[in-house]
Design an enzyme around this catalytic site. Structure first.
Site, PDB file in Angstrom:
ATOM      1  N   ARG A  35      -0.471   2.449  13.177  1.00  0.00           N
ATOM      2  CA  ARG A  35      -1.039   1.112  12.555  1.00  0.00           C
ATOM      3  C   ARG A  35      -1.141   1.006  11.234  1.00  0.00           C
ATOM      4  O   ARG A  35      -1.581  -0.088  10.510  1.00  0.00           O
ATOM      5  CB  ARG A  35      -2.643   1.065  13.111  1.00  0.00           C
ATOM      6  CG  ARG A  35      -3.597   1.963  12.480  1.00  0.00           C
ATOM      7  CD  ARG A  35      -4.733   2.155  13.285  1.00  0.00           C
ATOM      8  NE  ARG A  35      -5.576   3.192  12.699  1.00  0.00           N
ATOM      9  CZ  ARG A  35      -6.654   3.090  12.029  1.00  0.00           C
ATOM     10  NH1 ARG A  35      -6.971   1.953  11.580  1.00  0.00           N
ATOM     11  NH2 ARG A  35      -7.282   4.045  11.351  1.00  0.00           N
ATOM     12  N   HIS A  36      -0.242   1.640  10.324  1.00  0.00           N
ATOM     13  CA  HIS A  36      -0.208   1.433   8.732  1.00  0.00           C
ATOM     14  C   HIS A  36       1.090   1.250   8.393  1.00  0.00           C
ATOM     15  O   HIS A  36       2.208   1.728   8.927  1.00  0.00           O
ATOM     16  CB  HIS A  36      -0.700   2.888   8.163  1.00  0.00           C
ATOM     17  CG  HIS A  36      -2.320   2.922   8.235  1.00  0.00           C
ATOM     18  ND1 HIS A  36      -2.738   3.954   9.017  1.00  0.00           N
ATOM     19  CD2 HIS A  36      -3.188   2.498   7.293  1.00  0.00           C
ATOM     20  CE1 HIS A  36      -4.083   3.982   8.863  1.00  0.00           C
ATOM     21  NE2 HIS A  36      -4.219   3.106   7.649  1.00  0.00           N
ATOM     22  N   ARG A  80      -1.606  -6.341  12.117  1.00  0.00           N
ATOM     23  CA  ARG A  80      -2.527  -5.628  12.950  1.00  0.00           C
ATOM     24  C   ARG A  80      -2.893  -6.807  13.833  1.00  0.00           C
ATOM     25  O   ARG A  80      -3.277  -6.369  15.046  1.00  0.00           O
ATOM     26  CB  ARG A  80      -3.684  -5.361  11.944  1.00  0.00           C
ATOM     27  CG  ARG A  80      -3.432  -4.242  11.053  1.00  0.00           C
ATOM     28  CD  ARG A  80      -4.208  -2.845  11.767  1.00  0.00           C
ATOM     29  NE  ARG A  80      -3.822  -1.614  10.777  1.00  0.00           N
ATOM     30  CZ  ARG A  80      -4.798  -1.299   9.996  1.00  0.00           C
ATOM     31  NH1 ARG A  80      -5.960  -1.448  10.291  1.00  0.00           N
ATOM     32  NH2 ARG A  80      -4.552  -0.157   9.408  1.00  0.00           N
ATOM     33  N   SER A 113     -11.383  -6.475   6.823  1.00  0.00           N
ATOM     34  CA  SER A 113     -12.435  -6.141   6.168  1.00  0.00           C
ATOM     35  C   SER A 113     -13.102  -7.077   5.385  1.00  0.00           C
ATOM     36  O   SER A 113     -12.181  -7.860   4.714  1.00  0.00           O
ATOM     37  CB  SER A 113     -12.028  -4.876   5.231  1.00  0.00           C
ATOM     38  OG  SER A 113     -12.213  -3.658   5.571  1.00  0.00           O
ATOM     39  N   ARG A 171       0.849  -1.398   0.050  1.00  0.00           N
ATOM     40  CA  ARG A 171       0.055   0.176   0.182  1.00  0.00           C
ATOM     41  C   ARG A 171       0.846   1.323   0.053  1.00  0.00           C
ATOM     42  O   ARG A 171       1.614   1.550   0.831  1.00  0.00           O
ATOM     43  CB  ARG A 171      -0.859  -0.260   1.231  1.00  0.00           C
ATOM     44  CG  ARG A 171      -1.860  -1.217   1.295  1.00  0.00           C
ATOM     45  CD  ARG A 171      -3.113  -0.936   0.726  1.00  0.00           C
ATOM     46  NE  ARG A 171      -3.856  -2.155   0.540  1.00  0.00           N
ATOM     47  CZ  ARG A 171      -4.943  -2.057   1.447  1.00  0.00           C
ATOM     48  NH1 ARG A 171      -5.441  -1.307   2.165  1.00  0.00           N
ATOM     49  NH2 ARG A 171      -5.620  -3.359   1.281  1.00  0.00           N
ATOM     50  N   GLU A 192       0.332   4.205   0.769  1.00  0.00           N
ATOM     51  CA  GLU A 192      -0.097   5.161   1.544  1.00  0.00           C
ATOM     52  C   GLU A 192       0.702   5.815   2.474  1.00  0.00           C
ATOM     53  O   GLU A 192       1.587   5.252   3.139  1.00  0.00           O
ATOM     54  CB  GLU A 192      -1.301   4.588   2.511  1.00  0.00           C
ATOM     55  CG  GLU A 192      -2.393   4.295   1.620  1.00  0.00           C
ATOM     56  CD  GLU A 192      -3.159   3.236   2.723  1.00  0.00           C
ATOM     57  OE1 GLU A 192      -4.225   3.505   3.302  1.00  0.00           O
ATOM     58  OE2 GLU A 192      -2.977   1.803   2.755  1.00  0.00           O
ATOM     59  N   GLU A 248      -9.663  -1.549  13.965  1.00  0.00           N
ATOM     60  CA  GLU A 248      -9.902  -2.531  12.672  1.00  0.00           C
ATOM     61  C   GLU A 248      -8.755  -3.617  12.344  1.00  0.00           C
ATOM     62  O   GLU A 248      -7.616  -3.458  12.296  1.00  0.00           O
ATOM     63  CB  GLU A 248      -9.984  -1.803  11.457  1.00  0.00           C
ATOM     64  CG  GLU A 248     -10.420  -2.694  10.174  1.00  0.00           C
ATOM     65  CD  GLU A 248     -10.444  -1.888   8.886  1.00  0.00           C
ATOM     66  OE1 GLU A 248     -10.510  -0.564   8.893  1.00  0.00           O
ATOM     67  OE2 GLU A 248     -10.023  -2.399   7.874  1.00  0.00           O
TER      68      GLU A 248
END
Ligand code: ATP
Length: 538
Positions: free
Chosen positions: A312-313, A512, A459, A304, A306, A456
Site C-alpha cells: 500500500r506504499h 489508495r 488522514s 515520500r 519511505e 487507511e
C-alpha cells in the site's frame, strides 16, 4: 572418316542446342516468377491520399495531410455501409485463401475483419492482400477499409456484424515478439490457479514483468479500466468539492523544508542549497486559508522517501487534499468529506459501470458499502473493538498496526454494515505537530483517519491555528529548528499571526482510494507508472 566427324559435330550441335533451350527455359521461368512476384509485390510507404493501394504499410505519419477521411468507432459501424477503422490488430488467422482478423479498440471492444481470396476479381490482388496480411504482427495499429455486413461472431464484443476488408494498411507495426500475451495477462488469479493442475496450466505473470512492460500491461482491459476509474475518482472528487464551494489550488512541490515530520523526504540541490520534494501540500493549503480562500482543494503529486516495500506504499502518489475554514467544530469538515466520498462511491457504480464490470471480471470485488450519515467511531471505542477481536492494544495510545486496522474494519462492517468509516479523536502523541488537541483532554486530538475495507485512505484534523499555541507544540516536539529563518516553518507560523480562520482538512491518497474501493491486492495496480524503493522506470 568424314562421316564420323560429321556425326560427332551434329551430336555436339544438338547438345549445344539442348543446353541453350534449357537455359532459355530457366530464364523464362525466372522471368515468369519475377513477373508473378512483381504482380504481388507489396508497396510500402503508402501515403494517405493514395487511393489506388489496397495494402501495404503507410509511411510514418508526419502530419503531411489532414482530414482526408473520417474514421468510425467500431462499435458505431452500421451493417450495409462502408467504413474506415483505425484499430489494434489483436490477432490474425490465415487459412488457405481466407483471413480472419480480430480488430480492437478501447482495449475491450473487438470486431471481426474478414478477407476471402474470391473477394477480389484480380487473383494477383488477392494474393498480394493475403501475403500482406500474413506479414502483419499482433498489436500493430492498422487502418482498415471495408463494407460492414451482418454476421454472427461469438468471439468478438461486436457479435452481429463484421467488416469485409477491401484495404488494409499498417500505421505502426509491433515487434513480432511481445513481452507477454495479453490473453495471459487478462486472466483472473482464480483462473490461473485453477489451471495449475491441468495439462496446460496458464502462465502466472509476475508483477515485475508486468510493470517492466507497463504499456502492455495497461492494454489489458481491466488494468486499463482501473486507470479510467482513477480519472473518474478525480473528477467526482472535484465535482463534489466545487459544488460545496471549494477552489482548486496548486501549491509548490519544491519546498525549503519538510512538510510532514515523520514521513521520509527526498532532498535535492536547489542552486547550491537544499530543497525538499513536498511530502504533502499541508503547510501551503493552510496558508491558503490565511490568504482568505475559505475552502481549497488540490490534486497533486506527493513524494515520500519511505523505504516501505508494502502493498500500500508508493514513493510518489497523487494527493487529494482539502482544507476549509470551520465555524465551530471540525465535524463540519467530516460532513463535507462524507458527502464527497458518497459522491465518489455512487458515481463509480452509476457512471463508470462499464469499467467496473470489466475490472470485476478479472479482479472480483463487491461495491463499497457505506452509510447515509458518517459512521464515526471514537478512538477509545475503536480500541475496545480491536481488543475484543483478540489484539493486545497496550496502553491504547499507540498507532494501530495494519492487522489491527483490518480487524477494526471487519468489526465495523459486521456491526454497522459499512466498508467506509471514520476513526476519530486519535492520541495527540501519534499525530503531526499541527493537529489541534482535544478541548477536554489534551492527550487526544481533533483528528481522524478514514478507512475503506479496514485500510487507511485519509488522514485529517482540525489544525492548530493559534500561532502561540503552535510555536509551543513545535518546540515540545523538538522541531524548533524549523522556526528559524529559512527553516521551513517560519513563514508558515507567521502567516497565522495576521489572523486566520479556524480550519480543518484532510489528505487522501488517490491510489489508495482506487485500490481499496476496487478491492485490489496492490496499490501499484492503481498507479500508471508506480514509483517504489526498487522502481524508478519505466
Ligand atoms: P500510512 O500510515 O498508511 O503509511 P500515513 O499515516 O503516513 O499513511 P498520511 O501522512 O496521513 O499517511 O497521508 C495521508 C494519506 O495519504 C494516507 O491516508 C494515504 O491515503 C496516503 N498515503 C500516505 N502515504 C502513502 C504512500 N506511501 N503511498 C500511497 N499513499 C500514501
Amino acid at each position: 572418316m568424314e562421316e564420323i566427324k560429321r556425326q560427332r559435330e551434329a551430336r555436339k550441335a544438338e547438345k549445344e542446342a539442348a543446353k541453350l533451350a534449357k537455359k532459355a527455359k530457366k530464364a523464362a521461368q525466372a522471368a515468369e516468377r519475377e513477373a508473378a512476384e512483381q504482380a504481388t509485390a507489396i508497396k510500402n510507404d503508402i501515403t494517405f491520399d493514395d487511393t489506388s493501394s489496397i495494402c501495404g504499410d503507410y509511411e510514418v505519419v508526419t502530419s503531411k495531410t489532414s482530414n482526408l477521411r473520417t474514421y468510425t468507432p467500431l462499435i458505431s459501424t452500421v451493417s450495409g455501409s462502408s467504413a474506415w477503422l483505425r484499430c489494434r490488430l489483436q490477432s490474425i488467422r490465415v487459412k488457405g485463401g481466407s483471413v480472419f482478423l480480430v480488430l480492437r479498440q478501447d482495449t475491450f471492444n473487438t470486431m471481426q475483419g474478414v478477407f476471402f481470396k474470391a473477394d477480389l476479381p484480380d487473383s494477383d490482388d488477392s494474393a498480394r492482400m493475403i501475403k500482406y496480411m500474413k506479414s502483419l504482427t499482433a498489436e500493430s495499429i492498422v487502418d482498415v477499409y471495408g463494407s460492414v455486413v451482418d454476421s454472427d461472431v461469438k468471439s468478438c464484443t461486436v457479435g452481429d456484424r463484421e467488416i469485409k476488408i477491401q484495404r488494409i494498411h499498417a500505421v505502426s507495426k509491433s515487434d513480432p515478439v511481445l513481452p507477454f500475451e495479453l490473453e495471459d495477462a487478462a486472466r483472473s488469479k482464480e483462473e490461473v490457479e485453477a489451471s495449475q493442475d491441468t495439462e496446460r496450466p496458464f502462465p502466472n505473470l509476475g508483477q515485475e514483468l508486468r510493470l517492466d512492460n507497463r504499456w502492455m500491461d495497461l492494454r489489458v482491459p481491466a488494468n486499463n479500466a482501473i486507470l479510467r476509474v482513477k480519472s473518474g475518482v478525480c473528477q467526482l472528487f472535484r465535482e463534489s468539492l466545487y459544488s460545496q464551494g471549494f477552489t482548486e489550488i496548486q501549491t509548490p512541490k519544491l519546498i525549503g523544508g519538510e512538510s510532514e515530520s515523520g514521513a521520509g523526504v527526498f532532498k535535492t540541490d536547489y542552486f547550491g542549497s537544499e530543497a525538499c520534494l513536498a511530502q504533502s501540500p499541508q503547510l501551503y493549503k493552510q496558508m491558503a486559508i490565511a490568504s482568505d480562500f475559505p475552502r481549497v482543494f488540490e490534486v497533486g503529486p506527493v513524494f515520500r522517501a519511505e523505504n516501505s516495500n508494502t502493498r500500500r506504499h508508493l514513493c510518489e502518489f497523487v494527493g487529494l487534499d482539502l482544507e476549509m475554514a470551520i465555524n465551530e467544530h471540525y465535524t463540519e469538515t467530516l460532513s463535507v468529506c462524507h458527502r464527497m466520498f458518497k459522491h465518489i462511491f455512487e458515481g463509480l457504480e452509476s457512471r463508470y459501470g462499464a469499467e467496473m464490470d470489466v475490472i470485476r471480471s478479472q479482479y472480483f470485488s463487491e461495491p463499497v458499502e457505506f452509510t447515509e450519515e458518517p459512521c464515526i467511531i471514537h478512538w477509545e471505542d475503536g480500541i475496545k473493538m480491536i481488543e475484543e477481536a483478540g489484539f493486545d492494544v497496550g496502553d491504547g495510545m499507540q498507532d494501530l498496526t495494519g492487522a489491527q486496522e483490518l480487524a477494526l474494519g471487519k468489526v465495523v462492517k459486521e456491526k454497522y454494515k459499512t466498508d467506509f468509516f471514520i476513526l476519530d479523536q486519535y492520541p495527540s502523541s501519534i499525530r503531526p505537530f499541527y493537529t489541534m488537541p482535544m478541548a477536554h483532554d489534551k492527550r487526544f486530538s481533533n483528528s481522524y483517519d478514514m478507512f475503506i475495507r479496514g485500510q487507511e485512505i485519509c488522514s485529517g484534523a482540525q489544525r492548530c491555528h493559534d500561532a502561540t499555541m503552535l510555536r509551543e507544540v513545535i518546540k515540545s516536539k523538538g522541531l524548533e529548528e524549523g522556526l528559524q529563518v529559512g527553516g521551513g516553518l517560519e513563514k508558515y507560523v507567521k502567516s497565522f499571526e495576521n489572523g486566520i480562520s479556524p480550519h480543518a482538512g484532510a489528505g487522501i491518497g488517490l491510489e489508495r482510494v482506487v485500490f481499496l474501493a476496487l478491492g485490489l491486492d496492490n496499490v501499484r495496480k492503481a498507479s500508471m507508472f508506480p514509483r517504489d524503493p526498487n522502481r524508478l522506470t519505466p
